[in-house]
Design a protein around this motif. Structure first.
Motif: not given
Ligand SMILES: NC(=O)c1ccc[n+]([C@@H]2O[C@H](COP(=O)([O-])OP(=O)(O)OC[C@H]3O[C@@H](n4cnc5c(N)ncnc54)[C@H](OP(=O)(O)O)[C@@H]3O)[C@@H](O)[C@H]2O)c1
Length: 237
Positions: A9, A12, A33-35, A38-39, A41, A50, A52
């Protein structure tokens, strides 16, 4: 789910990203995981799934928990840090820290640990902070969430060690990545004075420790908090 998948987690940016890069060198499948970013990644797209997910959101967190089921390595690097004094800290930021640093970590462990116990193998790692054990102005709630992670790691390790599951934490000191930005802006002299070994840590310093902790070479290590802080906590220097 390929059980050798490594879930990271907060992949990103900063430390989480360095952890993802370190594991990707092993050629293992990754679930990252990114939020909001997230791009960032995208460069991993050929070797990682990947996802979000806003870990503050219970429904999204539930969905992410379904995504990770069956993975035998889970690293929780996502975190929110508030740097205001308690009297000035907003309810919103308090809630964010509690939901990302505490609730999401607990939920991820609850979901991940069952298949790990069945497999008699598994590794859960929280990225804590020296702040859990060394006082720092403006970090009361953040420090509390990191102290929670460390206490949780010890207690959960006692529950699952006999089933071959290892639960540990890595506690970075001042690392040249996102979480430190607020503190660096607010108190650059304080940060500089705390650098016992003369430099900020790099995200890669933490990633190497996490990678080792998740390897068979660390198979006898349960319920520990490994400081990666250039001597910060021990007052080296
Ligand atoms: N840097 C330091 O000096 C230091 C020191 C001690 C401990 N740590 C710990 O090390 C870990 C990584 O820190 P860092 O400095 O690398 O931080 P960072 O670069 O700011 O990265 C934070 C990560 O958390 C994710 N995140 C934040 N809020 C989220 C939310 N609501 N939902 C999902 N993901 C969320 C971010 O995703 P998006 O950006 O995609 O939203 C990002 O990937 C943290 O646990 C931190 O507490 C850092």
């Amino acid at each position: 789910m390929d059980p050798s998948t490594v879930v990271v987690t907060g992949a990103s940016s900063g430390i989480g990203r360095a952890i993802a890069e370190r594991f990707s060198r092993d050629g293992r499948p990754l679930l990252l995981q990114g939020n909001r970013n997230v791009q960032a990644l995208e460069p991993f797209a050929d070797r990682a799934r990947i996802v979000r997910c806003d870990l503050r959101d219970c429904a999204q967190l539930d969905g992410f928990c379904r995504d990770i089921e069956g993975a035998l390595t889970v690293v929780h690097a996502a975190s929110v840090v508030g740097t205001d004094l308690l009297s000035e800290l907003s309810d919103e930021v308090v809630e964010e820290m509690l939901s990302v640093n505490v609730r999401a970590w607990v939920k991820l462990c609850r979901v991940a640990v069952r298949p790990m116990m069945r497999a008699r193998k598994g590794c859960l790692v929280a990225i804590s902070s020296v702040t859990a054990r060394r006082a720092s102005r403006g970090q009361s709630v953040y420090a509390g969430t990191k102290a929670f992670q460390e206490g949780f790691v010890r207690a959960l390790a006692a529950e699952v060690a006999s089933r071959g599951v290892r639960v540990n934490a890595v506690a970075p000191g001042p690392i040249d990545s996102g979480s430190l930005k607020g503190l660096l802006a607010q108190a650059p002299e304080e940060v500089k004075a705390s650098l016992a070994c003369g430099r900020l840590g790099l995200p890669e310093d933490v990633a190497e420790a996490v990678h080792w902790l998740c390897s068979d070479a660390a198979g006898f290590i349960h319920g520990q908090v490994l400081s990666v802080d250039g001597g910060f906590q021990r007052g080296v220097g």
